[in-house]
Scaffold this motif. Structure first.
Motif, short mmCIF file in Angstrom:
data_model
loop_
_atom_site.label_atom_id
_atom_site.label_comp_id
_atom_site.label_asym_id
_atom_site.label_seq_id
_atom_site.Cartn_x
_atom_site.Cartn_y
_atom_site.Cartn_z
N ALA A 1 61.62 -94.20 -40.54
CA ALA A 1 60.71 -93.08 -40.82
C ALA A 1 61.02 -92.40 -42.16
CB ALA A 1 60.80 -92.06 -39.69
N ALA A 2 62.06 -92.87 -42.89
CA ALA A 2 62.43 -92.23 -44.17
C ALA A 2 61.29 -92.34 -45.16
CB ALA A 2 63.69 -92.89 -44.72
N LYS A 3 60.95 -91.23 -45.80
CA LYS A 3 59.77 -91.19 -46.69
C LYS A 3 60.12 -91.42 -48.15
CE LYS A 3 57.12 -88.05 -43.69
NZ LYS A 3 58.09 -87.96 -42.59
N THR A 4 61.38 -91.19 -48.53
CA THR A 4 61.76 -91.32 -49.95
C THR A 4 63.05 -92.13 -50.06
OG1 THR A 4 63.17 -89.34 -49.91
CG2 THR A 4 60.82 -88.99 -50.42
N PRO A 5 63.30 -92.71 -51.25
CA PRO A 5 64.58 -93.41 -51.46
C PRO A 5 65.78 -92.50 -51.21
CG PRO A 5 63.06 -93.92 -53.24
CD PRO A 5 62.41 -92.85 -52.42
N GLY A 6 65.64 -91.22 -51.60
CA GLY A 6 66.74 -90.27 -51.40
C GLY A 6 67.05 -90.07 -49.93
N GLU A 7 65.98 -89.98 -49.13
CA GLU A 7 66.16 -89.79 -47.68
C GLU A 7 66.83 -91.03 -47.07
OE1 GLU A 7 63.40 -88.55 -43.86
OE2 GLU A 7 62.51 -88.39 -45.85
N ARG A 8 66.37 -92.21 -47.55
CA ARG A 8 66.95 -93.47 -47.03
C ARG A 8 68.44 -93.57 -47.40
NH1 ARG A 8 65.12 -98.26 -44.96
NH2 ARG A 8 66.50 -100.04 -45.32
N LYS A 9 68.72 -93.19 -48.65
CA LYS A 9 70.11 -93.24 -49.13
C LYS A 9 71.00 -92.31 -48.30
CE LYS A 9 72.78 -92.47 -53.40
NZ LYS A 9 72.66 -92.14 -54.82
N THR A 10 70.50 -91.11 -48.02
CA THR A 10 71.26 -90.13 -47.23
C THR A 10 71.54 -90.67 -45.83
OG1 THR A 10 70.25 -88.31 -48.44
CG2 THR A 10 71.20 -87.77 -46.32
N LEU A 11 70.52 -91.26 -45.21
CA LEU A 11 70.68 -91.81 -43.87
C LEU A 11 71.68 -92.97 -43.86
CD1 LEU A 11 66.99 -91.70 -42.62
CD2 LEU A 11 68.91 -90.59 -41.47
N LEU A 12 71.51 -93.88 -44.83
CA LEU A 12 72.41 -95.05 -44.90
C LEU A 12 73.86 -94.60 -45.12
CD1 LEU A 12 70.46 -97.66 -47.07
CD2 LEU A 12 71.38 -98.05 -44.77
N ALA A 13 74.04 -93.67 -46.04
CA ALA A 13 75.40 -93.19 -46.33
C ALA A 13 76.00 -92.53 -45.10
CB ALA A 13 75.38 -92.22 -47.51
N GLY A 14 75.20 -91.73 -44.39
CA GLY A 14 75.68 -91.08 -43.17
C GLY A 14 76.11 -92.09 -42.12
N LYS A 15 75.29 -93.16 -41.99
CA LYS A 15 75.61 -94.18 -40.99
C LYS A 15 76.88 -94.94 -41.39
CE LYS A 15 74.94 -96.52 -37.24
NZ LYS A 15 75.37 -95.87 -35.99
N VAL A 16 76.99 -95.27 -42.68
CA VAL A 16 78.20 -95.97 -43.16
C VAL A 16 79.43 -95.11 -42.87
CG1 VAL A 16 79.44 -96.73 -45.21
CG2 VAL A 16 77.06 -97.42 -44.88
N GLU A 17 79.33 -93.81 -43.14
CA GLU A 17 80.48 -92.93 -42.88
C GLU A 17 80.84 -92.90 -41.40
OE1 GLU A 17 80.55 -89.13 -44.73
OE2 GLU A 17 80.15 -89.96 -46.72
#
Length: 608
Positions: A444-460
C-alpha cells in the motif's frame, strides 16, 4: 511432563495520549476474583487429585494395561489443566502490577501450595521413563487414543538418560520455589521498580518508557535515555551479576548431576530440536553478519549523516520518516485486515482478543515491560499483553503477539499435554502474522520514501530478531562456559557482552561507556536460558514459509492452519514436509537470510 507455571507475561490508563481506548484484561474467564469460591474449590480439588493420583499409580505403572494407562494419562492431564489455570490467573494478575505486594504474595502463595500438592506426582515421569520400550510400544499399538500421546512420551523419554533418583527429583521439585523461581522474582521486582532520571524529562521514567525513548526522533533524547539506562544499570550491576552467577551455577550443578553434555542440551531437548540444527542456524547467521547487520548499519549511518552510529541510533527512526502515532483502532484495523486478506478465518480467530478483554494494551505503573501471549490452559483461551505506545513498531508487536494467540487457540484442540508447541515452532505464527502485516503495508506504500521507510523498519526488526538474538545466544554460551570456571565479576560479564556486540553489529558503531552493562535488563537470560535462538529459528522458518506462500504453493492456507492446529503433536520435520521444507538441511537457513539480504539490496539500489 511438567506442571505449568506462568511464563513471564508482560495497566495503562484506559486512555492515553491520543491512542483511544486501550483494552484491559478481563481475567474472569479464569476466576471471578481471588476470593472466589471457584478458586478455593479448584485448589482443594487439586490437593486431593494429586494425592489420589499418587495413591492409585505410584509403583504400578508397569502393571497397567492400555485402557488403564489411558485413564492415568487423562487424570494427569486434568491435574495439569487445573494447576495451569490457577497459576495463569495468579501470574497474569501479578504481571499487571508487579509492584503490588498483595499480588506478589497471592502468586507466591499459590505457587508454594501447588508445588507442595504436586510433589507426590514427581514419581510419574520417572517411573514412566523406566517402562520397557517394547512394553510401551505394545500398549500404544493396542489403543489409538493412547497412541495419540506418543509425541509427549517421546519428549519425556528423551530425558531418560538425564533423570535422577526419585528422591532427588522430589527434592529439586520442592526446592524450586527458593531456587531459580525466587531469583526470577527478585529480577522482575527489581526491574519493575527501577526509575530513570532522563535529562530533559520532568519526571523519572520506568524501564519501558526509558527504552521507548531509544526510538525517539530527537537524537539528544535518545542519547539522554541511553545514558540514564547506563547510570542505573551500573548502580545495580552487582545485584544483576549476583543473579546471573547464582542462576548459571545452579544450572551447572543440576546439569552436572543430570549428565547433560552442554548447558544448552536441556533447552534443545525441551524444544525437540537437534543440537546440529541449532548449530547450523547459529553458524549461518554469524557467517551472514557482514552481508546483513554490518552492511545495513553502514547504510543507516549514511542516511543519518554520521561517520559512526552510537548505540542510541540503532533503533532510531530514519531522517526521512515522518513521525506518526497510530491510534488503537487503526492498529486493530491494520492487523485484522492483513490477517483477513490471507484468510478470513484468521481474522475471525483474532477478533475475540479485541472484543472480549483478552488484550491488556496500555502502559501502567508497575506493569511488567515488554509484550507476550500467554496460552493459559486449553479449556480457557490465551491472553495477550502489550505496552502499546502508538509507534508503527507497536503495530508489528500487536501482529506478532496476536499470531501467538491464534496459534494457541488452534492448538488447544490437541488437549493440554499435546497443545504446547516447542519454542522453535512457537514463533512461527507470530512472525508470519508480522510478515502478513508488513507485506500489506508495503503493497500500500504510495511513495518511494514510504517504501524505503517500511523496508528499513522491517530489516531492523529482522536484524533484531535474527542477528541480535543469535548474538544473545552466543553471549549466553560464553557466560555459562565462563561460569563453570568460577565466579564472574560484573566486569567479566560486561566483557563477554561487548565481545558479541562488536562482532554482530559491525564497524558502523562506536559504543558509549556504559553500554557494557546493557545485558542486565534482558529477561530471557534470567527466566529461560538459551530461549533466544528460538526467535531466529522462527524468523528463518517463516521467511522460508512465506517464500512458499508467495510462490503460490497449492492449498497453502489449509496446510498452514493444519500446521498450527498440530501444536506439539509433530516434530518440525513432519510439520514442514507439506511445504517442501527441511530445517535440518544446512542450506535451509540461507533461504531466510537471503530474504533479509534482498531487502537490503533494494535499499542500497534506492541510493543509486
Amino acid at each position: 511432563m511438567t506442571l505449568p507455571l506462568p511464563r513471564p507475561v508482560f495497566d495503562a490508563n484506559a486512555t492515553g495520549g491520543g491512542l483511544g481506548d486501550l483494552p484491559d484484561w478481563d481475567l474472569t474467564d479464569l476466576y471471578p476474583a481471588t476470593d472466589a469460591p471457584e478458586f478455593s474449590r479448584d485448589m482443594a480439588w487439586l490437593e486431593k487429585a494429586c494425592a489420589d493420583f499418587a495413591a492409585d499409580y505410584e509403583g504400578k505403572l508397569a502393571t497397567l494395561d492400555a485402557a488403564a494407562m489411558l485413564d492415568c494419562i487423562k487424570r494427569y492431564e486434568e491435574i495439569d489443566v487445573i494447576a495451569g489455570r490457577i497459576m495463569s490467573y495468579a501470574g497474569l494478575r501479578y504481571y499487571q502490577n508487579t509492584m503490588d505486594s498483595e499480588r506478589a504474595k497471592f502468586m507466591a502463595d499459590a505457587q508454594d501450595r501447588i508445588t507442595t500438592f504436586t510433589t507426590p506426582l514427581v514419581f510419574f515421569s520417572l517411573e514412566f521413563n523406566r517402562l520397557d520400550d517394547a512394553h510401551l510400544s505394545g500398549l500404544l499399538s493396542q489403543n489409538a487414543d493412547l497412541a495419540r500421546y506418543k509425541p509427549v512420551f517421546d519428549r519425556m523419554r528423551a530425558m531418560r538418560p538425564h533423570q535422577l533418583s526419585d528422591e532427588l527429583e522430589k527434592f529439586l521439585h520442592d526446592n524450586s520455589v527458593v531456587g531459580a523461581s525466587a531469583w526470577n522474582k527478585l529480577f522482575d521486582e527489581t526491574m519493575a521498580g527501577l526509575m530513570f532520571k532522563v535529562e530533559g524529562e520532568e519526571e523519572e521514567l520506568n524501564l519501558e518508557s526509558t527504552l521507548n525513548l531509544l526510538t525517539d526522533t530527537d537524537r539528544a533524547k535518545r542519547e539522554a535515555a541511553a545514558r540514564a539506562l547506563a547510570v542505573v544499570f551500573d548502580k545495580n550491576i552487582k545485584l544483576f551479576a549476583r543473579i546471573h552467577n547464582t542462576l548459571a551455577k545452579e544450572k551447572e550443578v543440576e546439569d552436572r548431576w543430570r549428565k547433560m553434555p552442554t548447558p544448552q542440551t536441556g533447552r534443545h531437548l525441551s524444544n525437540h530440536v537437534e543440537p546440529e540444527v541449532v548449530e547450523a542456524l547459529r553458524n549461518a547467521v554469524v557467517a551472514a553478519y557482514p552481508k546483513l547487520s554490518h552492511r545495513y548499519y553502514r547504510l543507516k549511518a549514511k542516511w543519518m549523516g554520521l561517520d559512526k552510529l552510537q548505540v542510541w541510533d540503532r533503533n532510531a527512526p530514519l531522517p526521512i520518516e515522518t513521525p506518526k502515532t497510530v491510534d488503537w483502532d487503526s492498529a486493530t484495523r491494520t492487523v485484522l485486515d492483513a490477517y483477513g486478506a490471507f484468510d478470513p478465518k484468521m481474522a475471525d480467530l483474532a477478533k475475540p482478543f479485541f472484543e472480549k478483554g483478552w488484550i491488556d494494551a496500555g502502559v501502567k505503573p508497575g506493569k511488567a515491560p515488554g509484550a507476550f501471549a500467554h496460552p493459559t490452559v486449553t479449556t480457557v483461551h490465551p491472553y495477550v499483553m502489550l505496552n502499546y505506545l502508538g509507534k508503527p513498531r507497536d503495530v508489528m508487536t500487536l501482529a506478532h503477539e496476536l499470531g501467538h494467540g491464534v496459534h494457541q487457540v488452534l492448538a488447544a484442540g490437541q488437549g493440554e499435554l499435546l497443545s504446547s508447541t516447542p519454542l522453535t515452532l512457537a514463533e512461527t505464527a507470530s512472525v508470519f502474522g508480522e510478515m502478513l502485516t508488513f507485506r500489506k503495508l508495503l503493497d500500500a506504500a504510495k511513495t518511494p520514501g514510504e517504501r524505503k521507510t517500511l523496508l528499513a523498519g522491517k530489516v531492523e526488526d529482522m536484524i533484531n530478531t535474527v542477528v541480535r538474538q543469535i548474538a544473545f545466544y552466543d553471549f549466553e554460551c560464553k557466560l555459562h562456559a565462563a561460569r563453570r570456571e568460577g565466579e564472574l565479576t560484573p566486569d567479566d560479564i560486561n566483557a563477554l557482552w561487548m565481545s558479541v556486540q562488536a562482532q554482530s553489529l559491525g564497524d558502523a558503531f562506536d559504543f558509549m561507556d556504559g553500554y557494557e552493562t546493557f545485558w542486565a535488563y534482558i529477561p530471557h537470560f534470567v527466566h529461560s536460558p538459551f530461549y533466544v535462538y528460538a526467535y531466529a529459528f522462527g524468523d528463518g522458518l517463516v521467511n522460508a514459509l512465506y517464500a512458499a506462500y508467495a510462490d503460490g504453493l497449492p492449498d497453502f492456507q489449509a496446510k498452514y492452519f493444519d500446521m498450527l492446529k498440530s501444536g506439539g503433536s509433530k516434530h518440525h520435520k513432519e510439520l514442514l514436509a507439506p511445504f517442501g521444507l527441511d530445517a535440518s538441511d544446512p542450506k535451509f537457513w540461507d533461504k531466510g537470510l537471503s530474504m533479509i539480504a534482498g531487502f537490503i539490496d533494494e535499499l542500497e539500489a534506492m541510493e543509486g
